[in-house]
Design an enzyme around this catalytic site. Structure first.
Site, PDB file in Angstrom:
ATOM      1  N   ASP B  52       0.822  -1.216   0.000  1.00 38.84           N
ATOM      2  CA  ASP B  52       0.000   0.000   0.000  1.00 38.84           C
ATOM      3  C   ASP B  52       0.858   1.269   0.000  1.00 38.84           C
ATOM      4  O   ASP B  52       2.061   1.222   0.266  1.00 38.84           O
ATOM      5  CB  ASP B  52      -0.901   0.017   1.241  1.00 38.84           C
ATOM      6  N   TYR B 110       6.408  -9.977   7.112  1.00 36.03           N
ATOM      7  CA  TYR B 110       6.377  -8.522   7.295  1.00 36.03           C
ATOM      8  C   TYR B 110       6.971  -8.168   8.656  1.00 36.03           C
ATOM      9  O   TYR B 110       6.875  -8.958   9.617  1.00 36.03           O
ATOM     10  CB  TYR B 110       4.931  -8.007   7.267  1.00 36.03           C
TER      11      TYR B 110
END
Lengths: 248, 248
Positions: B52, B110
């Site tokens: 994003d 992540y």
């Protein structure tokens, strides 16, 4: 009339340097606004010295006066809440009424950071310089900076000063993780001096300038003799030291 | 028709995410432009997945096809010279013609970085969160994420998927210098999942949600049951792993 020394750090990227000036976003203006808002009166601050546009500070010092004593811990908390994320107050200490951040500073120190492999997370805070460098040779040249000497060769040409003598007490290169860092400490610095020193030392590291020629650059007392200034975003003011007797 | 996997890192701050889209500055568009320019032909790339706006990647992987073999080392050098400073190519490897960065990925990982003391040099790359946190409790809650479960509670509501099962193999908090880091590894992630997980784990760390309630949040399969999403600038895609057999 109590006087206080504030120690702060800032990322210079979004500022037009330290020094307050009309129509410019500066660190000093941000700090004065924060102090004046938090303390509900007009406060003026005096810094230990300027930093140029884009230059950072891990330790800058500024002083201000108040009519009454203030709780330092409380003030730090309020200032940090008010100030933007790229300026942080580290400490606050009461000092003698005549103590002065600029005139009482014994020594200042700077670090210049560069990295030699592309690194997306170091943009704006380290200079990407991919040329091969002989760090040993750069360190040998750095030793030639030590002592009280005329550094006009490394001073911005348009400057108000007429005395270019600085006493450099420490000057060396070291590795910090993936970065190469130039450390320099002196009683005073001329405008643009660290960036011109680094630019010239890089010429030595690339074998474009011998250590003997580097000594000749110092002796020339002419800005044209030195290398170009490296960009501001690798430069950090890392220390301003004061004699203990100024503190209350 | 040789196919190549490119591994790259980028700072997402100045990009509208990974995925190419009209009138937006994206990492994929920058990389395609660089490849097409360097190789002097139109090249399309396929990434392992989207990131994003504002999200970073320490290890993203993308593939592309060429009519002829290319020298990888030479390509990396040219791409890095062409690409802006906030995108860096780390490696380039030839793979089998049917290998696919998205469909062949075994697992992704992540990291979410946060710092609890104001730090001017971490802006845009770590989330400043000054609340006191019980990290032990957050780690206990994190263990409840392990395994194959329905994570709809942590998925963006507007999403194209209808299967919310993810198999999380690792989830824990650790300290890295002055930063607190959440590490999570899974076979797949839903949109906004890591940021919603972190936001909900922070509630546990602040004693606003018990570990038992955290388990209930997972079971609810309802985004409203979970905490708010933390901001994108603390998030890094750190790994995409592939089976060895895809490489040539």
């Amino acid at each position: 009339m109590p006087r206080y020394f504030l120690q702060l750090s800032y990322k210079g990227t979004n500022y037009h340097g330290w020094q307050i000036q009309p129509n410019a976003h500066t660190v000093q203006a941000e700090l004065q606004l924060a102090l004046s808002t938090v303390l509900r009166k007009e406060i003026e601050i005096m810094g230990s010295g300027r930093t140029d546009t884009g230059v950072h500070a891990k330790k800058q010092v500024a002083h201000f006066d108040l009519a009454e004593e203030v709780n330092c811990e409380d003030l730090i908390y309020k200032l940090n809440s008010f100030l933007p994320e790229d300026i942080a107050i580290e400490s606050c200490r009461p000092v003698k009424a005549e103590a002065h951040t600029r005139f009482d500073a014994n020594e200042r120190a700077y670090h210049y950071y560069l990295h030699q492999s592309k690194s997306p997370f170091l943009t704006k805070r380290s200079y990407y310089y991919s040329q091969n460098l002989d760090v040993e040779l750069m360190n040998l040249a750095a030793t030639k900076l030590i002592g009280s000497q005329d550094f006009e060769s490394f001073s911005k040409v348009k400057t108000e000063v007429n005395n270019f003598i600085c006493n450099i007490s420490e000057a060396n290169w070291f590795l910090e993780n993936d970065q190469l860092v130039f450390h320099v400490r002196a009683n005073r610095f001329l405008r643009g001096m660290v960036r011109a020193l680094v630019g010239t030392l890089l010429l030595v590291g690339e074998n474009k300038l011998s250590v003997e020629e580097f000594v000749e650059v110092i002796k020339a007392k002419n800005r044209k003799a030195a290398g170009r200034a490296v960009p501001p975003h690798g430069l950090y003011l890392t220390e301003v030291s004061y004699p203990e007797h100024i503190y209350l």
